[in-house]
Scaffold this motif. Structure first.
Motif, PDB file in Angstrom:
ATOM      1  N   LEU A  98      -3.094  11.464  -5.200  1.00  0.00           N
ATOM      2  CA  LEU A  98      -2.698  10.276  -4.437  1.00  0.00           C
ATOM      3  C   LEU A  98      -1.338  10.497  -3.777  1.00  0.00           C
ATOM      4  N   GLN A 122      -0.404  11.468   0.098  1.00  0.00           N
ATOM      5  CA  GLN A 122       0.506  10.593   0.830  1.00  0.00           C
ATOM      6  C   GLN A 122       1.594  11.419   1.516  1.00  0.00           C
ATOM      7  N   GLY A 172       0.197  13.367   4.429  1.00  0.00           N
ATOM      8  CA  GLY A 172      -0.095  12.483   5.562  1.00  0.00           C
ATOM      9  C   GLY A 172       1.094  12.345   6.505  1.00  0.00           C
ATOM     10  N   GLU A 173       2.308  12.548   5.986  1.00  0.00           N
ATOM     11  CA  GLU A 173       3.501  12.448   6.836  1.00  0.00           C
ATOM     12  C   GLU A 173       3.563  13.567   7.875  1.00  0.00           C
ATOM     13  N   ASP A 213      -8.030   0.501  -5.102  1.00  0.00           N
ATOM     14  CA  ASP A 213      -6.911   0.004  -4.304  1.00  0.00           C
ATOM     15  C   ASP A 213      -5.913  -0.781  -5.148  1.00  0.00           C
ATOM     16  N   ALA A 247      -3.963   1.910  -6.723  1.00  0.00           N
ATOM     17  CA  ALA A 247      -3.153   2.701  -5.793  1.00  0.00           C
ATOM     18  C   ALA A 247      -1.986   1.896  -5.243  1.00  0.00           C
ATOM     19  N   PHE A 248      -2.205   0.593  -4.979  1.00  0.00           N
ATOM     20  CA  PHE A 248      -1.224  -0.165  -4.203  1.00  0.00           C
ATOM     21  C   PHE A 248      -0.397  -1.153  -4.999  1.00  0.00           C
ATOM     22  N   ASP A 254       6.453   2.420   1.454  1.00  0.00           N
ATOM     23  CA  ASP A 254       5.535   2.605   2.574  1.00  0.00           C
ATOM     24  C   ASP A 254       4.101   2.323   2.140  1.00  0.00           C
ATOM     25  N   LEU A 255       3.728   2.962   1.044  1.00  0.00           N
ATOM     26  CA  LEU A 255       2.351   2.898   0.581  1.00  0.00           C
ATOM     27  C   LEU A 255       1.926   1.465   0.321  1.00  0.00           C
ATOM     28  N   TYR A 286       3.430  -1.503   1.072  1.00  0.00           N
ATOM     29  CA  TYR A 286       3.979  -2.588   1.894  1.00  0.00           C
ATOM     30  C   TYR A 286       2.953  -3.638   2.335  1.00  0.00           C
ATOM     31  N   LEU A 287       1.868  -3.204   2.979  1.00  0.00           N
ATOM     32  CA  LEU A 287       0.934  -4.193   3.524  1.00  0.00           C
ATOM     33  C   LEU A 287       0.241  -5.005   2.440  1.00  0.00           C
ATOM     34  N   GLN A 288      -0.152  -4.315   1.372  1.00  0.00           N
ATOM     35  CA  GLN A 288      -0.832  -5.047   0.305  1.00  0.00           C
ATOM     36  C   GLN A 288       0.098  -6.048  -0.358  1.00  0.00           C
ATOM     37  N   ILE A 331      -0.305   6.178   8.970  1.00  0.00           N
ATOM     38  CA  ILE A 331      -1.051   6.823   7.877  1.00  0.00           C
ATOM     39  C   ILE A 331      -0.452   6.474   6.519  1.00  0.00           C
ATOM     40  N   THR A 332       0.887   6.559   6.423  1.00  0.00           N
ATOM     41  CA  THR A 332       1.492   6.304   5.103  1.00  0.00           C
ATOM     42  C   THR A 332       1.426   4.826   4.735  1.00  0.00           C
ATOM     43  N   ARG A 333       1.206   3.969   5.731  1.00  0.00           N
ATOM     44  CA  ARG A 333       1.216   2.530   5.445  1.00  0.00           C
ATOM     45  C   ARG A 333      -0.166   1.897   5.508  1.00  0.00           C
ATOM     46  N   LEU A 340      -7.113   2.771   0.555  1.00  0.00           N
ATOM     47  CA  LEU A 340      -7.343   4.217   0.526  1.00  0.00           C
ATOM     48  C   LEU A 340      -8.432   4.604   1.521  1.00  0.00           C
ATOM     49  N   LYS A 376      -6.927   4.647   4.858  1.00  0.00           N
ATOM     50  CA  LYS A 376      -6.005   5.779   4.979  1.00  0.00           C
ATOM     51  C   LYS A 376      -6.787   7.047   5.306  1.00  0.00           C
ATOM     52  N   ILE A 408      -6.575   9.237   8.781  1.00  0.00           N
ATOM     53  CA  ILE A 408      -6.240  10.664   8.791  1.00  0.00           C
ATOM     54  C   ILE A 408      -7.329  11.439   9.527  1.00  0.00           C
TER      55      ILE A 408
END
Lengths: 263, 106, 331
Positions: A30, A34, A37-38, A81, A84-85, A250-251, A253-255, C72-74, C78, C81, C85
């Motif tokens: 995970l 992440q 992904g950057e 989720d 994860a979040f 970052d991961l 935030y939205l949730q 992607i990071t936000r 999953l 995401k 990607i």
């Protein structure tokens, strides 16, 4: 994917231990996924944008399967989720190495090689797990990990044995990241318990395979294995570096900003 | 930043990665088909790049990569001389021959 | 098949009459819908037009990785995401197919990269807009990829073989891109009040720039007639733009959000949607480098290229060492 039959689980394993172990397995891909992904859109050459994205995709896929299973075993209705979040930093069980910043391409490759060389024997060992669901996930992940190790070790060799500049850079990265690898192999009660029940391989065996692999790669890359250094941050027990907090901002935030929303 | 120097010749090594042509066999039983090109420094990298670029949607069971500079191609200017003469040799095609209907299996 | 090793088209001087004859034969092939392949004779302007168009198309895909790559990071789940990607990876892949097609015409990847980074080459101006919310990711997939599909489908029949074939691959992948974007919007519009507001806000900001993707109005467009004769461009800007509006308006209606255009209405007689005037001065501004993100996009690409130089050199150096070792062990 439909839930595993309870018969897949070895008898007598406490749910909280098994689910914690699955979380530990899942948090590594995970957080590493992440981080990777950057890179997308910023790699040294277009073809590597695709290569790194491929790694990230595989890892997120592994995380989904493992976190999903952890939630099922826990039995409190938490989904992949939710896990994860919505956990707090101390509840993530990834090794500290994978939360380290990407740095330059060389640092990312060094981190990747150290992880891939660990994941491969670990997943190979897990293919024989007494937990059939974990065994099935491992069987799929092994193929991906073989490719990851091929990719990362090829790059390690090119950079180690490329130019004087590339050699210096990756040797520096290796020197910086080496100490985090101690954590992969230090057994704690959970590791010992899972090994005793046949759910997990013994970490000592995983370490032997890892070291052989790493020494081969380092030799071909003309890199020196750093000396052992004392180490005591155990992300796999929830004791993280400062980096995880930023990753989670970052991961999550939205949730966090929209509790209960569907996406 | 100076270009790296080739130890033997002393000349500047081109920093551009060579171009490779990619051929993919989509499924067992089919030929390798040319699908495009990509840049890599060696065959191993070229295969990995080809895998990531051209087989994401299960479109491949086998990959060939060849350096573009190694491909010998016919010159389109010679197309007439190379390919026209085959045109009037229609007797090479089975449909050229009229076999009576009574004769089966031919 | 072809090779970079063969010289680009013979440089022996041809007489005016010879050139004219070659050009007539070339045009006849195009008129017969025959594909032109690398190393076939072609007018220099045909080659130059294609190099410019294909490379700019490629650059657009590469720069296009950035506005969505930001999220992607936000990504909020999953699954999203992973999908994002994969989508951004596809865009990189499209850039690669297109660079590959352009290279068959005699330009190299490094030359094209230099043109982009120096600011000489253009890329689609849509990517100079910022992605301010998760809904923007949905809007881009739905509208920007939707508009791209509209442009790209006719290109699958373009006269130049490698470009047409690249477009076929791209189009197959692009419809996934549009669907995942619409799927994001669907989920948002069925969600909370805040999510629906997020979706409407994204549409408000991305609608007009998406219409501008089709290029200036036909009346003011200079490049068209050669491109149409050579079957590089098969439909006009206005035709494609109109089709896009007609397809998209009902899609928005289904979502329950509306285009930021008070003049949008269905014309029953002409069986098409009338829409308001596009602000072409904004288009010009963004094209000239004064859009919201032009600076950032190019800076990101320059940084990636500069910071990756040591990596590319190392790989080349290693490959050279391997060749030297192979040679000396063979000796």
């Amino acid at each position: 994917m439909s839930g595993p039959a309870p018969a897949a689980r070895p008898a007598g394993v406490p749910a909280n231990a098994l689910s914690r172990y699955a979380l530990r397995l899942g948090d590594l891909p995970l957080i590493l996924g992440q981080r990777l992904g950057e890179w997308v859109g910023h790699a040294p050459v277009l073809e590597e944008d695709l290569g790194l994205a491929n790694l990230a995709l595989d890892l997120i896929g592994q995380a989904r399967l493992l976190l999903s299973y952890a939630g099922e075993v826990e039995g409190e209705g938490r989904t992949e989720d939710d896990l994860a979040f919505l956990r707090d930093p101390g509840e993530y069980l990834n090794p500290t190495l994978v939360e380290q910043p990407n740095g330059d391409f060389g640092e990312t490759i060094v981190r990747q090689v150290l992880v891939d060389a660990f994941q491969l024997p670990l997943y190979e060992g897990l293919m024989g797990s007494a937990d059939k669901h974990i065994a099935a996930i491992a069987a799929k992940a092994v193929k991906e990990t073989r490719y990851h190790l091929r990719y990362s070790s090829s790059w390690m060799v090119r950079l180690g044995d490329g130019t004087p500049e590339s050699h210096a850079r990756v040797q520096g990265s290796l020197n910086r990241l080496w100490r985090y690898t101690v954590e992969f192999f230090e057994e704690d009660d959970l590791d010992r318990d899972m090994a005793a029940r046949g759910v997990a391989p013994r970490l000592a065996n995983v370490r032997a395979a890892w070291l052989t692999s790493i020494d081969e790669i380092l030799a071909e890359a003309t890199l020196a294995r750093p000396g052992e250094v004392p180490y005591s941050w155990f992300g796999k027990r929830g004791e993280h570096s400062e980096h995880l907090g930023y990753i989670l901002s970052d991961l999550q935030y939205l949730q966090r900003a929209h509790p209960g929303a569907r996406w | 930043m100076t270009a790296p120097i080739d130890a033997t010749s002393g000349a500047a090594v081109s920093r551009e990665w060579p171009l490779y042509e990619v051929f993919i066999r989509a499924r067992g039983g089919l030929d390798h088909k040319h699908v495009g090109s990509l840049h890599a420094t060696d065959a191993r990298m070229a295969i990995e790049h080809a895998r990531d670029l051209y087989t994401r949607r299960e479109e491949g069971v086998s990959i060939w990569v060849v350096r573009s500079s190694d491909i010998a191609a016919s010159d389109p200017q010679d197309a007439d001389a190379l390919f026209e003469p085959a045109r009037d040799k229609i007797y090479r095609h089975p449909t050229f021959y009229e076999i009576p209907d009574e004769v089966k299996t031919l | 098949m072809y090779t970079q090793g063969l010289d680009v088209q013979g440089t022996d001087a041809k007489s005016g009459a010879e050139e004219a004859a070659l050009e007539r034969r070339f045009q006849a092939r195009v008129d017969r819908e025959e594909k032109i392949e690398p190393k076939d004779w072609m007018p220099e302007r045909y080659r130059a037009t294609l190099i410019r168009q294909i490379s700019q198309h490629a650059h657009s895909e590469i720069v296009g990785m950035l506005p969505e790559g930001n999220w992607i990071t936000r990504a909020p789940s999953l699954k999203r995401k992973a999908i994002l990607i994969a989508k951004v990876q596809d865009e990189g892949g499209h850039g690669a197919y297109l660079y590959s097609a352009a290279e068959t015409l005699g330009i190299t990847r490094d030359q094209m990269v230099e043109q982009l980074l120096s600011g000489k080459a253009k890329y689609s101006s849509i990517f100079n807009y910022p992605t301010l919310s998760w809904a923007d990711v949905g809007a881009i997939g739905w509208l920007v990829d939707g508009a791209a599909i509209m442009n790209q489908i006719p290109l699958c029949r373009c006269s130049y073989g490698p470009y047409a074939r690249a477009m076929v691959r791209v189009c197959r992948e692009e419809s996934f891109h549009q669907r995942q974007g619409y799927d994001i919007m669907l989920e948002l519009c069925r969600g909370s009040v805040e999510q629906k507001r997020m979706a409407q806000d994204a549409l408000n900001r991305w609608w007009w720039p998406s219409l501008m993707m089709f290029g200036p109005p036909d009346a003011t467009s200079i490049h068209s007639s050669d491109s149409q004769r050579w079957k590089i461009k098969r439909f006009s800007n206005d035709e494609l733009r109109q089709k896009f509006v007609d397809f998209t308006v009902p899609q928005a209606a289904f979502l329950g959000i509306s285009m930021p255009d008070p003049e949008l209405r269905w014309n029953e007689t002409e069986q098409r949607h009338e829409f308001g005037a596009i602000d072409w001065s904004e288009f010009e501004r963004v094209l000239r480098g004064n859009g919201p993100c032009n600076g950032e996009r190019l800076a990101a690409r320059r940084r990636a290229w500069a910071q990756g130089a040591w990596v590319r050199e190392a790989a080349s150096a290693y490959a050279q060492k391997q060749r030297d070792r192979a040679e000396s062990s063979a000796a």
